[in-house]
Scaffold this motif. Structure first.
Motif, PDB file in Angstrom:
ATOM      1  N   UNK A   5      74.961   9.901  94.538  1.00 20.37           N
ATOM      2  CA  UNK A   5      74.706  10.307  93.159  1.00 20.37           C
ATOM      3  C   UNK A   5      73.972  11.224  92.696  1.00 20.37           C
ATOM      4  N   UNK A   6      74.643  12.001  91.332  1.00 16.41           N
ATOM      5  CA  UNK A   6      74.723  13.271  90.547  1.00 16.41           C
ATOM      6  C   UNK A   6      74.089  13.421  89.949  1.00 16.41           C
ATOM      7  N   UNK A   7      73.080  14.150  89.050  1.00 14.92           N
ATOM      8  CA  UNK A   7      72.939  14.551  88.095  1.00 14.92           C
ATOM      9  C   UNK A   7      72.986  14.527  87.138  1.00 14.92           C
ATOM     10  N   UNK A   8      72.906  13.291  85.740  1.00 10.83           N
ATOM     11  CA  UNK A   8      73.128  13.454  85.066  1.00 10.83           C
ATOM     12  C   UNK A   8      72.314  14.779  83.841  1.00 10.83           C
ATOM     13  N   UNK A   9      71.437  14.534  84.098  1.00 10.16           N
ATOM     14  CA  UNK A   9      70.491  15.918  83.098  1.00 10.16           C
ATOM     15  C   UNK A   9      70.388  16.615  83.866  1.00 10.16           C
ATOM     16  N   UNK A  10      70.208  17.545  83.499  1.00  6.45           N
ATOM     17  CA  UNK A  10      70.725  19.833  84.423  1.00  6.45           C
ATOM     18  C   UNK A  10      69.190  19.947  83.423  1.00  6.45           C
ATOM     19  N   UNK A  11      68.324  20.930  83.516  1.00  9.81           N
ATOM     20  CA  UNK A  11      67.289  21.508  83.194  1.00  9.81           C
ATOM     21  C   UNK A  11      67.602  22.788  82.357  1.00  9.81           C
ATOM     22  N   UNK A  12      67.329  23.068  81.701  1.00  8.22           N
ATOM     23  CA  UNK A  12      67.990  23.703  80.748  1.00  8.22           C
ATOM     24  C   UNK A  12      67.768  24.886  81.303  1.00  8.22           C
ATOM     25  N   UNK A  13      67.654  26.314  80.996  1.00 10.58           N
ATOM     26  CA  UNK A  13      67.729  27.950  81.914  1.00 10.58           C
ATOM     27  C   UNK A  13      66.540  29.069  80.913  1.00 10.58           C
ATOM     28  N   UNK A  14      66.016  28.466  80.244  1.00  9.63           N
ATOM     29  CA  UNK A  14      65.104  28.397  79.819  1.00  9.63           C
ATOM     30  C   UNK A  14      63.833  27.996  79.380  1.00  9.63           C
ATOM     31  N   UNK A  15      62.829  28.041  79.625  1.00 10.03           N
ATOM     32  CA  UNK A  15      61.095  27.602  80.020  1.00 10.03           C
ATOM     33  C   UNK A  15      61.121  27.678  78.237  1.00 10.03           C
ATOM     34  N   UNK A  16      60.063  26.869  78.388  1.00  8.97           N
ATOM     35  CA  UNK A  16      59.550  26.924  76.559  1.00  8.97           C
ATOM     36  C   UNK A  16      58.549  27.723  76.582  1.00  8.97           C
ATOM     37  N   UNK A  17      57.820  28.193  78.454  1.00 12.01           N
ATOM     38  CA  UNK A  17      57.193  28.616  78.278  1.00 12.01           C
ATOM     39  C   UNK A  17      56.933  30.259  77.866  1.00 12.01           C
ATOM     40  N   UNK A  18      58.454  31.417  77.957  1.00 11.95           N
ATOM     41  CA  UNK A  18      58.570  32.272  78.278  1.00 11.95           C
ATOM     42  C   UNK A  18      58.658  33.351  77.151  1.00 11.95           C
ATOM     43  N   UNK A  19      57.796  33.025  76.179  1.00 12.75           N
ATOM     44  CA  UNK A  19      58.084  33.494  75.064  1.00 12.75           C
ATOM     45  C   UNK A  19      58.582  33.968  73.945  1.00 12.75           C
ATOM     46  N   UNK A  20      60.177  33.072  74.085  1.00 13.82           N
ATOM     47  CA  UNK A  20      61.312  32.938  73.124  1.00 13.82           C
ATOM     48  C   UNK A  20      61.262  31.500  72.724  1.00 13.82           C
ATOM     49  N   UNK A  21      61.542  30.691  71.607  1.00  6.87           N
ATOM     50  CA  UNK A  21      61.452  29.511  71.457  1.00  6.87           C
ATOM     51  C   UNK A  21      62.450  29.159  72.283  1.00  6.87           C
ATOM     52  N   UNK A  22      62.388  28.021  72.495  1.00  5.46           N
ATOM     53  CA  UNK A  22      63.777  26.261  73.397  1.00  5.46           C
ATOM     54  C   UNK A  22      64.847  27.052  72.222  1.00  5.46           C
ATOM     55  N   UNK A  23      65.549  26.144  72.677  1.00  9.15           N
ATOM     56  CA  UNK A  23      66.971  25.721  71.716  1.00  9.15           C
ATOM     57  C   UNK A  23      66.503  24.051  71.424  1.00  9.15           C
ATOM     58  N   UNK A  24      67.011  23.587  70.508  1.00  9.21           N
ATOM     59  CA  UNK A  24      67.051  22.049  71.008  1.00  9.21           C
ATOM     60  C   UNK A  24      67.293  21.277  71.591  1.00  9.21           C
ATOM     61  N   UNK A  25      68.604  21.816  71.833  1.00  6.48           N
ATOM     62  CA  UNK A  25      69.371  21.420  73.119  1.00  6.48           C
ATOM     63  C   UNK A  25      68.500  21.269  74.732  1.00  6.48           C
ATOM     64  N   UNK A  26      68.512  22.207  75.146  1.00  3.56           N
ATOM     65  CA  UNK A  26      67.508  22.053  75.698  1.00  3.56           C
ATOM     66  C   UNK A  26      66.199  21.787  76.269  1.00  3.56           C
ATOM     67  N   UNK A  27      65.724  21.933  74.912  1.00  3.75           N
ATOM     68  CA  UNK A  27      64.477  20.981  74.391  1.00  3.75           C
ATOM     69  C   UNK A  27      64.418  19.364  74.795  1.00  3.75           C
ATOM     70  N   UNK A  28      65.891  18.911  74.490  1.00  2.14           N
ATOM     71  CA  UNK A  28      66.165  17.642  74.534  1.00  2.14           C
ATOM     72  C   UNK A  28      66.048  17.162  75.996  1.00  2.14           C
ATOM     73  N   UNK A  29      66.751  18.601  76.561  1.00  2.00           N
ATOM     74  CA  UNK A  29      67.640  17.538  78.312  1.00  2.00           C
ATOM     75  C   UNK A  29      65.293  17.731  79.581  1.00  2.00           C
ATOM     76  N   UNK A  30      65.019  18.906  78.640  1.00  2.00           N
ATOM     77  CA  UNK A  30      63.759  19.066  79.991  1.00  2.00           C
ATOM     78  C   UNK A  30      63.104  18.076  79.654  1.00  2.00           C
ATOM     79  N   UNK A  31      62.705  17.632  78.315  1.00  2.00           N
ATOM     80  CA  UNK A  31      62.074  16.642  77.777  1.00  2.00           C
ATOM     81  C   UNK A  31      62.224  15.032  78.630  1.00  2.00           C
ATOM     82  N   UNK A  32      64.223  15.473  79.225  1.00  2.00           N
ATOM     83  CA  UNK A  32      64.550  13.410  79.380  1.00  2.00           C
ATOM     84  C   UNK A  32      63.717  13.849  80.829  1.00  2.00           C
TER      85      UNK A  32
END
Length: 123
Positions: A5-32
């Protein structure tokens, strides 16, 4: 390895704790992915699979320790697999599941503030 089985959800490259705002698409993937973690039965499944002697388990290995029905365990395993946290290998009529260590490590890294990551790696 067959029918993995392969992953259908990939984690974003940008952390929400990196000091920069995380974009919407990355936030949605990470939330999933985090939503897949946010269930006691799924946390127990991850723990049971990781601690099994072979590092893998089938649904039949997991139903009794969880006290859940086979369809319910299969549902939780599907969610974890789609989130990319488990991989599935079909062998005959049975499917075996194992953790994807890189996915677990990526989640841990995304949730570790950059300053803590720097000190953790130098230890």
């Amino acid at each position: 390895m067959q029918d993995v089985g392969t992953a259908k959800t990939t984690t974003p490259a940008m952390s929400p704790l990196a000091g920069e705002p995380i974009n919407r698409a990355d936030a949605e993937r990470l939330a999933g992915v985090l939503k897949a973690f946010a269930d006691p039965a799924r946390l127990r499944l991850l723990s049971l699979i990781q601690s099994s002697p072979e590092g893998e388990a089938s649904v039949t290995d997991l139903t009794a320790p969880l006290g859940l029905s086979q369809p319910t365990v299969s549902h939780h395993l599907r969610i974890l697999t789609e989130a990319g946290l488990l991989e599935r290998e079909k062998r005959g009529v049975w499917a075996y599941y194992r953790l994807v260590p890189s996915a677990i490590a990526a989640i841990a890294d995304l949730l570790t503030p950059p300053r803590k990551r720097a000190t953790k790696k130098t230890r």
